[in-house]
Motif scaffolding. Sequence first.
Motif, PDB file in Angstrom:
ATOM      1  N   LYS A  23      -0.783   4.724  -0.356  1.00 45.75           N
ATOM      2  CA  LYS A  23      -1.830   4.530   0.643  1.00 45.75           C
ATOM      3  C   LYS A  23      -1.204   4.379   2.032  1.00 45.75           C
ATOM      4  O   LYS A  23      -0.062   3.955   2.170  1.00 45.75           O
TER       5      LYS A  23
ATOM      6  N   THR B 133      -2.037   2.220   5.009  1.00 48.59           N
ATOM      7  CA  THR B 133      -2.844   1.126   5.540  1.00 48.59           C
ATOM      8  C   THR B 133      -2.040   0.362   6.582  1.00 48.59           C
ATOM      9  O   THR B 133      -0.880   0.021   6.353  1.00 48.59           O
TER      10      THR B 133
ATOM     11  N   CYS C 266       0.834  -1.202   0.000  1.00 44.29           N
ATOM     12  CA  CYS C 266       0.000   0.000   0.000  1.00 44.29           C
ATOM     13  C   CYS C 266       0.869   1.253   0.000  1.00 44.29           C
ATOM     14  O   CYS C 266       0.582   2.220  -0.715  1.00 44.29           O
TER      15      CYS C 266
END
Length: 78
Positions: free
Chosen positions: A11, A13, A6
């Motif tokens: 991202k 996460t 991620c």
Amino acid sequence: MKCYECAKNGKDTDAVGICIVCGEGVCKDHLKREKIPDWDGEFDIKLKCIGESCKLKDMQPLLKILCMSCHGALVENK
């Protein structure tokens, strides 16, 4: 710890597990959890028996967590 895959995609996460082969943190979307066969490779670990579980027969069939890359390599080399 954050999911490595991620993070590569921008991202943020949380990781829910760690790959038993490479040590990469993985989220629930980037892991495979299954029984795995013996895998002789260039890693310092033995997947058929790990640590104290070697002494306990009931511990041998536990599911192992793998990142997608290591799982792909394992499946490819069966």
